[in-house]
Design an enzyme around this catalytic site. Sequence first.
Site, PDB file in Angstrom:
ATOM      1  N   TYR A 172      62.106  51.040  56.392  1.00  0.00           N
ATOM      2  CA  TYR A 172      63.201  51.761  57.021  1.00  0.00           C
ATOM      3  C   TYR A 172      63.009  51.573  58.521  1.00  0.00           C
ATOM      4  O   TYR A 172      63.725  52.358  59.352  1.00  0.00           O
ATOM      5  CB  TYR A 172      63.134  53.073  56.520  1.00  0.00           C
ATOM      6  CG  TYR A 172      63.708  53.310  55.180  1.00  0.00           C
ATOM      7  CD1 TYR A 172      63.143  52.499  54.140  1.00  0.00           C
ATOM      8  CD2 TYR A 172      64.512  54.228  54.994  1.00  0.00           C
ATOM      9  CE1 TYR A 172      63.718  52.595  52.909  1.00  0.00           C
ATOM     10  CE2 TYR A 172      64.980  54.446  53.657  1.00  0.00           C
ATOM     11  CZ  TYR A 172      64.540  53.494  52.365  1.00  0.00           C
ATOM     12  OH  TYR A 172      65.067  53.659  51.169  1.00  0.00           O
ATOM     13  N   LYS A 184      51.955  48.967  45.868  1.00  0.00           N
ATOM     14  CA  LYS A 184      51.850  47.701  45.153  1.00  0.00           C
ATOM     15  C   LYS A 184      51.059  46.708  45.984  1.00  0.00           C
ATOM     16  O   LYS A 184      51.539  45.776  46.409  1.00  0.00           O
ATOM     17  CB  LYS A 184      53.390  47.218  45.195  1.00  0.00           C
ATOM     18  CG  LYS A 184      53.689  45.802  44.641  1.00  0.00           C
ATOM     19  CD  LYS A 184      54.250  46.068  43.041  1.00  0.00           C
ATOM     20  CE  LYS A 184      54.353  44.760  42.352  1.00  0.00           C
ATOM     21  NZ  LYS A 184      54.712  45.196  40.838  1.00  0.00           N
ATOM     22  N   ASP A 192      55.524  50.004  39.825  1.00  0.00           N
ATOM     23  CA  ASP A 192      56.657  49.825  38.778  1.00  0.00           C
ATOM     24  C   ASP A 192      55.969  50.568  37.361  1.00  0.00           C
ATOM     25  O   ASP A 192      56.544  50.935  36.786  1.00  0.00           O
ATOM     26  CB  ASP A 192      56.573  48.242  38.485  1.00  0.00           C
ATOM     27  CG  ASP A 192      55.373  47.495  38.740  1.00  0.00           C
ATOM     28  OD1 ASP A 192      54.356  48.204  39.332  1.00  0.00           O
ATOM     29  OD2 ASP A 192      55.198  46.395  38.491  1.00  0.00           O
ATOM     30  N   ASP A 215      61.746  57.045  48.348  1.00  0.00           N
ATOM     31  CA  ASP A 215      63.165  57.286  48.459  1.00  0.00           C
ATOM     32  C   ASP A 215      63.838  57.119  46.797  1.00  0.00           C
ATOM     33  O   ASP A 215      64.320  57.813  46.320  1.00  0.00           O
ATOM     34  CB  ASP A 215      63.919  56.188  49.153  1.00  0.00           C
ATOM     35  CG  ASP A 215      65.392  56.450  49.550  1.00  0.00           C
ATOM     36  OD1 ASP A 215      65.842  57.688  49.090  1.00  0.00           O
ATOM     37  OD2 ASP A 215      66.013  55.629  50.153  1.00  0.00           O
ATOM     38  N   ASP A 223      64.247  60.437  43.880  1.00  0.00           N
ATOM     39  CA  ASP A 223      65.463  60.573  42.848  1.00  0.00           C
ATOM     40  C   ASP A 223      65.546  60.549  41.543  1.00  0.00           C
ATOM     41  O   ASP A 223      66.017  61.161  40.920  1.00  0.00           O
ATOM     42  CB  ASP A 223      66.595  59.380  43.452  1.00  0.00           C
ATOM     43  CG  ASP A 223      67.375  59.721  44.807  1.00  0.00           C
ATOM     44  OD1 ASP A 223      66.900  60.661  45.441  1.00  0.00           O
ATOM     45  OD2 ASP A 223      68.474  59.649  44.941  1.00  0.00           O
TER      46      ASP A 223
END
Length: 342
Positions: free
Chosen positions: A125, A172, A205, A229, A233
């Site tokens: 970002y 990751k 994951d 982010d 959600d």
Amino acid sequence: MTQHKITLLPGDGIGPEVTASVVSIIECSGVDVEWEKFFVGAEALARSGDPLPGEVIESILRNKVALKGPVTTPIGTGFSSINVRLRKTLDLYANLRPVKSMPNIITRFENVDIIVVRENTEDLYSGLEHEVVPGVVESLKIITEKASTRIARFAFEYARTHGRKRVTAIHKANIMKLSDGLFLQCFRNVSKEYPSIVADDKIVDNLCMQMVTDPTQFDILLLENLYGDIVSDLAAGLVGGLGVVGGANIGESGAVFEAVHGSAPDIAGQNKANPLAMLKSAVLMLHHLGEMGPAQRIDDAIMKVLDSGPEHRTRDIGGRGTTADFTTAMCETLRKGTRTSD
Ligand code: NAI
């Protein structure tokens, strides 16, 4: 009783309705607040030529705390997101989203109680994208030791001050060995300062798979910006969606408390909006201000009101009530006293 001075940004769309509801509920809880109210977004642009006037930033820097409603961001053209500008200008580096199951909101799992801590300032970002040659673009993922260390410390401090037992770093690093590797290393370094809090980690994951099979196993999750982010959600969806989850953006210079949902133009001005997400954000704000008693009383009242019949819940969560019905029920419950000790 301490009087708090708080910057109030009602926003637009359903923002003014849900913030007005929350302001009344805070008043009913007995907290003494002097609100400094400002327009932001299109209304501010029309009045002053800037969707985020300097006086708003000055007010937040002075008061250190703001409660903010959603603001419509024009698509394609017009001004850029004032949410992003606020976060950047005030360096609100920590995004906090507590996600907790609530009564009478039917979801797949009960007893979800997760705190999602997201780094808010860097990662993919950072806005560093360019075209290398036609047909090839590069987007830079920035991870620094400084930002990773401060967000890890924020997560452990939150755990320490809120009686939480475990912080799980999500990454990751098996693939992005340098960037996610650095984030993980900083987390591990900071964890040594907090020997009584369990520190472990998971690959992102695997986390997503485990979140949708058994989210009750998690306590505090610590994530970089992009994973945060997405996972925040996902976590909100586990307890009823964006309409019921509050959030905060916190930095050294101030803290802005806001619901996660947008301005919902489809239902604006119709007395249909659910103020619950905004109220949960306000509860976080009261904690931040040290008003633990009123924060707990509001949380208890939310549980009671949600349990008290569909006429006090808004339609988005299966009720038959309006914004005003929920607000009135909350104030009545608070006035009666919600705790057994009251
Ligand atoms: P949205 O969250 O405003 O609406 C999505 C759907 O959820 C709509 O059907 C809406 O009616 C419903 N909804 C949202 N909040 C609700 C509530 N409290 N009670 C009942 N129903 C609710 O998302 P959308 O439509 O993508 O965005 C609308 C505008 O909001 C856009 O301009 C967007 O940029 C802005 N936005 C602003 C945010 C902020 O200021 N923090 C965050 C997200 C979006």
